[in-house]
Design an enzyme around this catalytic site. Structure first.
Site, PDB file in Angstrom:
ATOM      1  N   HIS A   1       4.798  11.858   0.472  1.00 55.04           N
ATOM      2  CA  HIS A   1       4.936  12.189  -0.939  1.00 55.04           C
ATOM      3  C   HIS A   1       3.813  12.541  -1.979  1.00 55.04           C
ATOM      4  O   HIS A   1       3.750  13.521  -2.483  1.00 55.04           O
ATOM      5  CB  HIS A   1       5.793  10.755  -1.884  1.00 55.04           C
ATOM      6  CG  HIS A   1       7.212  10.608  -1.168  1.00 55.04           C
ATOM      7  ND1 HIS A   1       7.724  10.055  -2.639  1.00 55.04           N
ATOM      8  CD2 HIS A   1       7.659  10.823  -0.889  1.00 55.04           C
ATOM      9  CE1 HIS A   1       9.512  10.028  -1.814  1.00 55.04           C
ATOM     10  NE2 HIS A   1       8.724  10.239  -0.353  1.00 55.04           N
TER      11      HIS A   1
ATOM     12  N   CYS B   1     -12.163  -2.536   2.397  1.00 57.13           N
ATOM     13  CA  CYS B   1     -12.757  -3.320   1.581  1.00 57.13           C
ATOM     14  C   CYS B   1     -12.327  -4.969   1.371  1.00 57.13           C
ATOM     15  O   CYS B   1     -11.308  -5.051   2.504  1.00 57.13           O
ATOM     16  CB  CYS B   1     -13.054  -3.519  -0.273  1.00 57.13           C
ATOM     17  SG  CYS B   1     -12.419  -3.092  -1.037  1.00 57.13           S
ATOM     18  N   GLY B   2     -12.065  -5.690   0.578  1.00 56.58           N
ATOM     19  CA  GLY B   2     -11.454  -6.955   0.806  1.00 56.58           C
ATOM     20  C   GLY B   2      -9.513  -6.467   1.194  1.00 56.58           C
ATOM     21  O   GLY B   2      -8.963  -7.524   1.402  1.00 56.58           O
ATOM     22  N   THR B   3      -9.703  -6.716  -0.609  1.00 52.76           N
ATOM     23  CA  THR B   3      -8.910  -6.103  -1.096  1.00 52.76           C
ATOM     24  C   THR B   3      -8.192  -4.778  -0.966  1.00 52.76           C
ATOM     25  O   THR B   3      -7.058  -4.369  -1.535  1.00 52.76           O
ATOM     26  CB  THR B   3      -8.677  -6.896  -2.595  1.00 52.76           C
ATOM     27  OG1 THR B   3      -9.884  -5.708  -3.523  1.00 52.76           O
ATOM     28  CG2 THR B   3      -8.540  -7.992  -3.298  1.00 52.76           C
ATOM     29  N   GLY B   4      -9.226  -4.115  -1.162  1.00 48.13           N
ATOM     30  CA  GLY B   4      -8.322  -2.538  -1.124  1.00 48.13           C
ATOM     31  C   GLY B   4      -9.159  -2.491  -2.570  1.00 48.13           C
ATOM     32  O   GLY B   4      -8.505  -0.461  -2.728  1.00 48.13           O
ATOM     33  N   ILE B   5      -8.856  -3.121  -3.377  1.00 47.79           N
ATOM     34  CA  ILE B   5      -8.738  -2.780  -4.953  1.00 47.79           C
ATOM     35  C   ILE B   5      -9.776  -1.674  -4.972  1.00 47.79           C
ATOM     36  O   ILE B   5      -9.858  -0.660  -5.545  1.00 47.79           O
ATOM     37  CB  ILE B   5      -8.663  -3.827  -5.764  1.00 47.79           C
ATOM     38  CG1 ILE B   5      -6.948  -3.970  -5.346  1.00 47.79           C
ATOM     39  CG2 ILE B   5      -8.451  -3.152  -7.522  1.00 47.79           C
ATOM     40  CD1 ILE B   5      -6.586  -4.972  -6.320  1.00 47.79           C
TER      41      ILE B   5
ATOM     42  N   ARG C   1       9.106  19.266  -4.379  1.00 47.61           N
ATOM     43  CA  ARG C   1       9.098  18.582  -5.488  1.00 47.61           C
ATOM     44  C   ARG C   1       8.090  17.874  -5.251  1.00 47.61           C
ATOM     45  O   ARG C   1       7.010  17.178  -6.300  1.00 47.61           O
ATOM     46  CB  ARG C   1       9.829  17.913  -5.804  1.00 47.61           C
ATOM     47  CG  ARG C   1      10.403  16.626  -5.327  1.00 47.61           C
ATOM     48  CD  ARG C   1      11.880  15.932  -4.942  1.00 47.61           C
ATOM     49  NE  ARG C   1      12.594  14.613  -4.879  1.00 47.61           N
ATOM     50  CZ  ARG C   1      12.237  14.759  -3.248  1.00 47.61           C
ATOM     51  NH1 ARG C   1      12.465  15.592  -2.914  1.00 47.61           N
ATOM     52  NH2 ARG C   1      12.452  12.953  -2.903  1.00 47.61           N
ATOM     53  N   HIS C   2       7.500  17.476  -4.148  1.00 49.32           N
ATOM     54  CA  HIS C   2       6.242  16.233  -4.552  1.00 49.32           C
ATOM     55  C   HIS C   2       5.034  17.405  -4.566  1.00 49.32           C
ATOM     56  O   HIS C   2       3.519  16.419  -4.972  1.00 49.32           O
ATOM     57  CB  HIS C   2       6.145  15.514  -2.864  1.00 49.32           C
ATOM     58  CG  HIS C   2       7.179  14.712  -3.121  1.00 49.32           C
ATOM     59  ND1 HIS C   2       7.421  13.818  -3.596  1.00 49.32           N
ATOM     60  CD2 HIS C   2       8.557  14.812  -1.410  1.00 49.32           C
ATOM     61  CE1 HIS C   2       8.863  13.009  -3.803  1.00 49.32           C
ATOM     62  NE2 HIS C   2       9.100  13.810  -1.629  1.00 49.32           N
TER      63      HIS C   2
ATOM     64  N   ASP D   1     -16.604  -2.378   3.153  1.00 49.57           N
ATOM     65  CA  ASP D   1     -18.340  -2.400   2.672  1.00 49.57           C
ATOM     66  C   ASP D   1     -17.557  -4.175   3.834  1.00 49.57           C
ATOM     67  O   ASP D   1     -17.351  -3.932   4.464  1.00 49.57           O
ATOM     68  CB  ASP D   1     -17.622  -3.885   1.160  1.00 49.57           C
ATOM     69  CG  ASP D   1     -16.237  -4.057   1.121  1.00 49.57           C
ATOM     70  OD1 ASP D   1     -16.199  -4.236   2.309  1.00 49.57           O
ATOM     71  OD2 ASP D   1     -16.467  -4.828   0.220  1.00 49.57           O
ATOM     72  N   HIS D   2     -19.000  -5.240   3.683  1.00 48.35           N
ATOM     73  CA  HIS D   2     -19.415  -6.360   4.347  1.00 48.35           C
ATOM     74  C   HIS D   2     -17.799  -7.038   4.754  1.00 48.35           C
ATOM     75  O   HIS D   2     -17.015  -7.196   6.264  1.00 48.35           O
ATOM     76  CB  HIS D   2     -19.809  -7.532   4.120  1.00 48.35           C
ATOM     77  CG  HIS D   2     -19.785  -7.545   2.727  1.00 48.35           C
ATOM     78  ND1 HIS D   2     -19.900  -7.339   1.596  1.00 48.35           N
ATOM     79  CD2 HIS D   2     -18.670  -9.106   2.417  1.00 48.35           C
ATOM     80  CE1 HIS D   2     -19.433  -8.079   0.164  1.00 48.35           C
ATOM     81  NE2 HIS D   2     -19.086  -9.371   1.192  1.00 48.35           N
TER      82      HIS D   2
HETATM   83  C1  RB5 Z   1     -15.972  -8.316  -1.940  1.00 44.94           C
HETATM   84  O1  RB5 Z   1     -16.632  -9.967  -1.678  1.00 44.94           O
HETATM   85  C2  RB5 Z   1     -14.954  -8.023  -2.869  1.00 44.94           C
HETATM   86  O2  RB5 Z   1     -14.960  -7.809  -4.156  1.00 44.94           O
HETATM   87  C3  RB5 Z   1     -14.872  -6.668  -1.767  1.00 44.94           C
HETATM   88  O3  RB5 Z   1     -14.467  -6.722  -0.568  1.00 44.94           O
HETATM   89  C4  RB5 Z   1     -13.077  -6.312  -2.674  1.00 44.94           C
HETATM   90  O4  RB5 Z   1     -12.250  -6.496  -2.487  1.00 44.94           O
HETATM   91  C5  RB5 Z   1     -13.240  -5.445  -4.030  1.00 44.94           C
HETATM   92  O5  RB5 Z   1     -12.505  -4.447  -4.199  1.00 44.94           O
END
Ligand code: RB5
Length: 148
Positions: free
Chosen positions: A99, A66-70, A133-134, A9-10
């Protein structure tokens, strides 16, 4: 592997550009699914594009940023056969390949320094799955996908 798919993303756009350079220097053909600038976009669109390419077998492995990768992790792991792994250090970059047979590397551009992001990417590209095992454990995850 001679081809890899990438998307961001951005928040991950600049990191994506940096990593495309690294990947091309390593001789990989890069399929860039976007985004294509720093204007605000919605990360699922790009996560879906990369995860779909990996899930359907069009490309063996991919990278999402992305920002957090989450957010990218959440969306990519909805797809059958995708093992998207968020990495923040060398240890997890190695372990997710050995693994978990990670097929999508997920990175957080706002939480990890650029030099570390490059290190993680190189380790993730260079490390082989250990099997044994993995593999048994991954087979259990495949069963979950089949039965839902
Ligand atoms: C964008 O502002 C942010 O929410 C996105 O990059 C990401 O971190 C979402 O998980």
């Amino acid at each position: 592997m001679n081809k890899i798919v990438i998307g961001s993303d951005h928040a991950g756009f600049e990191t994506k550009a940096m990593l495309i350079e690294l990947l091309e220097e390593r001789g990989l053909e890069v399929i860039d699914c976007g985004c294509y600038g720093t204007e605000s976009v919605n990360y699922p669109q790009y996560g879906i594009a990369v995860a779909e390419a990996v899930s359907t077998g069009k490309v063996e492995r991919g990278i999402l940023i992305c920002g957090t990768g989450i957010g990218m992790s959440i969306v990519a792991n909805k797809f059958d056969g995708v093992r998207a792994t968020l990495c923040k250090d060398e240890f997890t970059a190695n372990a997710c390949r050995e693994h978990n047979n990670s097929n999508i590397l997920v990175l957080g551009a706002r939480v990890t320094e650029p030099e570390m992001l490059k290190k993680i990417t190189n380790i993730w590209l260079d490390t082989e799955f250990a099997g044994g095992r993995h593999q048994t454990r991954l087979d259990m995850i495949t069963e979950v996908e089949k039965n839902r």
